[in-house]
Design a protein around this motif. Structure first.
Motif, PDB file in Angstrom:
ATOM      1  N   ASP A 120     -15.304 -25.510  95.352  1.00 22.74           N
ATOM      2  CA  ASP A 120     -15.751 -26.203  94.147  1.00 22.74           C
ATOM      3  C   ASP A 120     -14.760 -27.239  93.646  1.00 22.74           C
ATOM      4  OD1 ASP A 120     -18.136 -24.711  93.995  1.00 22.74           O
ATOM      5  OD2 ASP A 120     -17.087 -23.043  93.024  1.00 22.74           O
ATOM      6  N   LEU A 121     -13.647 -27.398  94.330  1.00 24.65           N
ATOM      7  CA  LEU A 121     -12.638 -28.343  93.875  1.00 24.65           C
ATOM      8  C   LEU A 121     -13.109 -29.785  94.066  1.00 24.65           C
ATOM      9  CD1 LEU A 121      -9.416 -26.711  95.376  1.00 24.65           C
ATOM     10  CD2 LEU A 121     -10.039 -26.817  92.960  1.00 24.65           C
ATOM     11  N   THR A 122     -12.833 -30.611  93.069  1.00 23.26           N
ATOM     12  CA  THR A 122     -13.104 -32.040  93.191  1.00 23.26           C
ATOM     13  C   THR A 122     -11.913 -32.712  93.884  1.00 23.26           C
ATOM     14  OG1 THR A 122     -12.029 -32.605  91.100  1.00 23.26           O
ATOM     15  CG2 THR A 122     -14.376 -31.979  91.015  1.00 23.26           C
ATOM     16  N   LEU A 123     -12.096 -33.956  94.303  1.00 27.36           N
ATOM     17  CA  LEU A 123     -10.988 -34.682  94.935  1.00 27.36           C
ATOM     18  C   LEU A 123      -9.808 -34.803  93.984  1.00 27.36           C
ATOM     19  CD1 LEU A 123      -9.684 -36.347  97.153  1.00 27.36           C
ATOM     20  CD2 LEU A 123     -10.943 -38.346  96.314  1.00 27.36           C
ATOM     21  N   ASP A 124     -10.063 -35.105  92.725  1.00 27.44           N
ATOM     22  CA  ASP A 124      -8.972 -35.235  91.760  1.00 27.44           C
ATOM     23  C   ASP A 124      -8.211 -33.916  91.615  1.00 27.44           C
ATOM     24  OD1 ASP A 124      -9.421 -37.896  91.266  1.00 27.44           O
ATOM     25  OD2 ASP A 124     -10.629 -37.567  89.469  1.00 27.44           O
ATOM     26  N   GLU A 125      -8.948 -32.808  91.606  1.00 28.79           N
ATOM     27  CA  GLU A 125      -8.301 -31.493  91.501  1.00 28.79           C
ATOM     28  C   GLU A 125      -7.465 -31.199  92.744  1.00 28.79           C
ATOM     29  OE1 GLU A 125     -11.479 -29.097  88.645  1.00 28.79           O
ATOM     30  OE2 GLU A 125     -11.867 -29.272  90.798  1.00 28.79           O
ATOM     31  N   VAL A 126      -7.986 -31.560  93.907  1.00 31.63           N
ATOM     32  CA  VAL A 126      -7.244 -31.343  95.149  1.00 31.63           C
ATOM     33  C   VAL A 126      -5.955 -32.170  95.149  1.00 31.63           C
ATOM     34  CG1 VAL A 126      -7.257 -31.782  97.647  1.00 31.63           C
ATOM     35  CG2 VAL A 126      -9.212 -30.656  96.563  1.00 31.63           C
ATOM     36  N   LEU A 127      -6.054 -33.418  94.737  1.00 34.35           N
ATOM     37  CA  LEU A 127      -4.868 -34.273  94.711  1.00 34.35           C
ATOM     38  C   LEU A 127      -3.817 -33.727  93.751  1.00 34.35           C
ATOM     39  CD1 LEU A 127      -6.569 -37.786  94.807  1.00 34.35           C
ATOM     40  CD2 LEU A 127      -5.410 -36.598  96.682  1.00 34.35           C
ATOM     41  N   ALA A 128      -4.245 -33.185  92.608  1.00 31.12           N
ATOM     42  CA  ALA A 128      -3.307 -32.598  91.645  1.00 31.12           C
ATOM     43  C   ALA A 128      -2.645 -31.349  92.233  1.00 31.12           C
ATOM     44  CB  ALA A 128      -4.033 -32.259  90.344  1.00 31.12           C
ATOM     45  N   ILE A 129      -3.443 -30.533  92.953  1.00 28.96           N
ATOM     46  CA  ILE A 129      -2.903 -29.335  93.612  1.00 28.96           C
ATOM     47  C   ILE A 129      -1.870 -29.737  94.662  1.00 28.96           C
ATOM     48  CG2 ILE A 129      -3.489 -27.499  95.252  1.00 28.96           C
ATOM     49  CD1 ILE A 129      -6.161 -27.239  93.652  1.00 28.96           C
ATOM     50  N   GLU A 130      -2.211 -30.743  95.448  1.00 28.66           N
ATOM     51  CA  GLU A 130      -1.286 -31.195  96.487  1.00 28.66           C
ATOM     52  C   GLU A 130       0.033 -31.668  95.871  1.00 28.66           C
ATOM     53  OE1 GLU A 130      -4.713 -32.764  99.633  1.00 28.66           O
ATOM     54  OE2 GLU A 130      -3.515 -34.203  98.488  1.00 28.66           O
ATOM     55  N   GLU A 131      -0.071 -32.402  94.796  1.00 27.84           N
ATOM     56  CA  GLU A 131       1.136 -32.938  94.136  1.00 27.84           C
ATOM     57  C   GLU A 131       2.062 -31.821  93.685  1.00 27.84           C
ATOM     58  OE1 GLU A 131       2.082 -35.048  89.857  1.00 27.84           O
ATOM     59  OE2 GLU A 131       0.223 -35.592  90.879  1.00 27.84           O
ATOM     60  N   THR A 132       1.481 -30.834  92.999  1.00 32.12           N
ATOM     61  CA  THR A 132       2.299 -29.743  92.446  1.00 32.12           C
ATOM     62  C   THR A 132       2.785 -28.787  93.533  1.00 32.12           C
ATOM     63  OG1 THR A 132       1.069 -29.847  90.368  1.00 32.12           O
ATOM     64  CG2 THR A 132       2.312 -27.830  90.803  1.00 32.12           C
ATOM     65  N   THR A 133       1.868 -28.378  94.386  1.00 35.09           N
ATOM     66  CA  THR A 133       2.203 -27.371  95.397  1.00 35.09           C
ATOM     67  C   THR A 133       3.172 -27.912  96.432  1.00 35.09           C
ATOM     68  OG1 THR A 133       0.015 -26.393  95.080  1.00 35.09           O
ATOM     69  CG2 THR A 133       1.227 -25.741  97.051  1.00 35.09           C
ATOM     70  N   GLN A 134       2.937 -29.135  96.876  1.00 35.27           N
ATOM     71  CA  GLN A 134       3.812 -29.718  97.895  1.00 35.27           C
ATOM     72  C   GLN A 134       5.235 -29.853  97.371  1.00 35.27           C
ATOM     73  OE1 GLN A 134       2.980 -29.596 100.828  1.00 35.27           O
ATOM     74  NE2 GLN A 134       2.523 -31.591 101.739  1.00 35.27           N
ATOM     75  N   ALA A 135       5.354 -30.253  96.122  1.00 34.10           N
ATOM     76  CA  ALA A 135       6.692 -30.397  95.541  1.00 34.10           C
ATOM     77  C   ALA A 135       7.432 -29.061  95.513  1.00 34.10           C
ATOM     78  CB  ALA A 135       6.588 -30.976  94.132  1.00 34.10           C
ATOM     79  N   LEU A 136       6.700 -27.988  95.187  1.00 33.75           N
ATOM     80  CA  LEU A 136       7.309 -26.656  95.169  1.00 33.75           C
ATOM     81  C   LEU A 136       7.691 -26.196  96.571  1.00 33.75           C
ATOM     82  CD1 LEU A 136       5.000 -24.876  92.554  1.00 33.75           C
ATOM     83  CD2 LEU A 136       7.403 -25.532  92.249  1.00 33.75           C
ATOM     84  N   LEU A 137       6.794 -26.416  97.539  1.00 30.87           N
ATOM     85  CA  LEU A 137       7.055 -25.976  98.910  1.00 30.87           C
ATOM     86  C   LEU A 137       8.230 -26.727  99.532  1.00 30.87           C
ATOM     87  CD1 LEU A 137       3.445 -25.529 100.341  1.00 30.87           C
ATOM     88  CD2 LEU A 137       5.081 -23.742  99.749  1.00 30.87           C
ATOM     89  N   MET A 138       8.422 -27.973  99.126  1.00 27.70           N
ATOM     90  CA  MET A 138       9.544 -28.752  99.666  1.00 27.70           C
ATOM     91  C   MET A 138      10.899 -28.129  99.329  1.00 27.70           C
ATOM     92  SD  MET A 138       8.357 -32.692  99.007  1.00 27.70           S
ATOM     93  CE  MET A 138       7.019 -33.425  99.951  1.00 27.70           C
ATOM     94  N   GLY A 139      10.916 -27.302  98.292  1.00 22.46           N
ATOM     95  CA  GLY A 139      12.162 -26.659  97.900  1.00 22.46           C
ATOM     96  C   GLY A 139      12.355 -25.271  98.475  1.00 22.46           C
ATOM     97  N   THR A 140      11.436 -24.820  99.313  1.00 22.93           N
ATOM     98  CA  THR A 140      11.537 -23.463  99.857  1.00 22.93           C
ATOM     99  C   THR A 140      12.448 -23.413 101.081  1.00 22.93           C
ATOM    100  OG1 THR A 140       9.600 -23.749 101.303  1.00 22.93           O
ATOM    101  CG2 THR A 140       9.203 -22.914  99.071  1.00 22.93           C
ATOM    102  N   ASP A 141      12.928 -22.208 101.359  1.00 20.36           N
ATOM    103  CA  ASP A 141      13.740 -21.989 102.566  1.00 20.36           C
ATOM    104  C   ASP A 141      12.930 -22.300 103.826  1.00 20.36           C
ATOM    105  OD1 ASP A 141      15.805 -21.175 100.946  1.00 20.36           O
ATOM    106  OD2 ASP A 141      15.484 -19.029 101.277  1.00 20.36           O
ATOM    107  N   ASP A 142      11.633 -21.966 103.800  1.00 18.34           N
ATOM    108  CA  ASP A 142      10.815 -22.201 104.984  1.00 18.34           C
ATOM    109  C   ASP A 142      10.695 -23.683 105.308  1.00 18.34           C
ATOM    110  OD1 ASP A 142      10.396 -19.581 105.588  1.00 18.34           O
ATOM    111  OD2 ASP A 142       8.304 -19.493 104.939  1.00 18.34           O
ATOM    112  N   CYS A 143      10.525 -24.503 104.294  1.00 15.64           N
ATOM    113  CA  CYS A 143      10.439 -25.945 104.531  1.00 15.64           C
ATOM    114  C   CYS A 143      11.761 -26.467 105.101  1.00 15.64           C
ATOM    115  CB  CYS A 143      10.074 -26.674 103.251  1.00 15.64           C
ATOM    116  SG  CYS A 143       9.890 -28.464 103.471  1.00 15.64           S
TER     117      CYS A 143
END
Length: 258
Positions: A217-240
């Motif tokens: 049910d996610l819209t494109l705008d919602e997906v882009l917002a998720i990508e922005e927030t989540t990607q930034a967090l994942l970039m700081g993980t040990d796994d990344c």
């Protein structure tokens, strides 16, 4: 008396096996309760990084056990059982670990929909599939009205559900219900090779990708917002950091889920 569902863990892979081979692993209360318990156990086990769901004997799952269903008395009991069946499908879509359906044989009714609730599906070339509900005067359950049209489109879903016709594995793959098909002698190795790849992948990346792909049910705008927030967090993980280091060092990464 044997357990209706077997559970084992090896090499970070949990195998959940429906174990009612004499009834083609059809669903009764014991099997559904067993699936609930196994999925809950796999979700809570930090050692488990991937899950394989399969059936013992000649079938993956032939759907509801008609003799059991026929014995349910009263609307409340029937609703309770169907709700529990649906909850198994929901748990498979929401568990934050990848689930592979290992289709070893006959798959019908709710068994098809249980399969479609998984993340990846690999089947025997000899497997057959049927949304058989209309043949016994029922509607699809176990999430079928949701999963099948999303997998193959509404028109084809209506055809399969209205007729209850069996289709072969090649047709199921062509329609988009399966990732791939293999001969019986190589199917198990192919399934567990993929499970091993998933188990070695970055857990946070897999779980979050699954979460958002399953939110239709996610819209494109919602997906882009998720990508922005989540990607930034994942970039700081040990796994990344480990993944980037492994890329430059030309070695396999060792992910920890942190």
């Amino acid at each position: 008396m044997e357990e209706a569902v077997l559970y084992a863990v090896e090499n970070n892979i949990a195998t959940i096996t429906m174990n009612r081979p004499k009834s083609l692993n059809s669903m009764n209360d014991a099997l559904i309760n067993g699936l609930h318990a196994a999925i809950t156990k796999a979700a809570a086990d930090a050692e488990v990084r991937a899950i394989v769901l399969t059936g013992n004997g000649k079938a993956f799952c032939a759907g509801g056990d008609l003799s059991y269903l026929n014995g349910l008395e009263g609307v409340a009991a029937k609703k309770d059982f169907i709700a529990k069946v649906g909850d198994v499908a929901k748990r498979l879509t929401t568990i934050p670990k990848p689930v592979i359906a290992y289709i070893n044989g006959v798959t019908a009714g709710a068994g098809v929909n249980l399969m479609l609730a998984c993340d990846l599906v690999y089947a025997s070339a000899q497997a057959r599939f049927g949304e058989s509900f209309a043949k016994v005067g029922l509607i699809p359950d176990c999430g079928g009205l949701y999963f099948l049209p999303k997998a193959i489109g509404v028109l084809k879903a209506k055809e399969l559900m209205f007729t209850g016709d069996l289709i072969d594995a090649a047709t199921a793959k062509e329609l988009g219900m399966l990732n791939d098909i293999y001969e019986d002698e190589e199917l198990k190795d192919k399934v567990y090779a993929m499970a091993a790849r998933l188990a070695a992948s970055a857990p946070l990346s897999i779980s979050l990708t699954k979460k958002y792909l399953n939110d239709h049910d996610l819209t494109l705008d919602e997906v882009l917002a998720i990508e922005e927030t989540t990607q930034a967090l994942l970039m700081g993980t040990d796994d990344c950091k480990e993944g980037i280091a492994a890329f430059y060092e030309k070695r396999a990464p060792q992910f920890t889920g942190k």
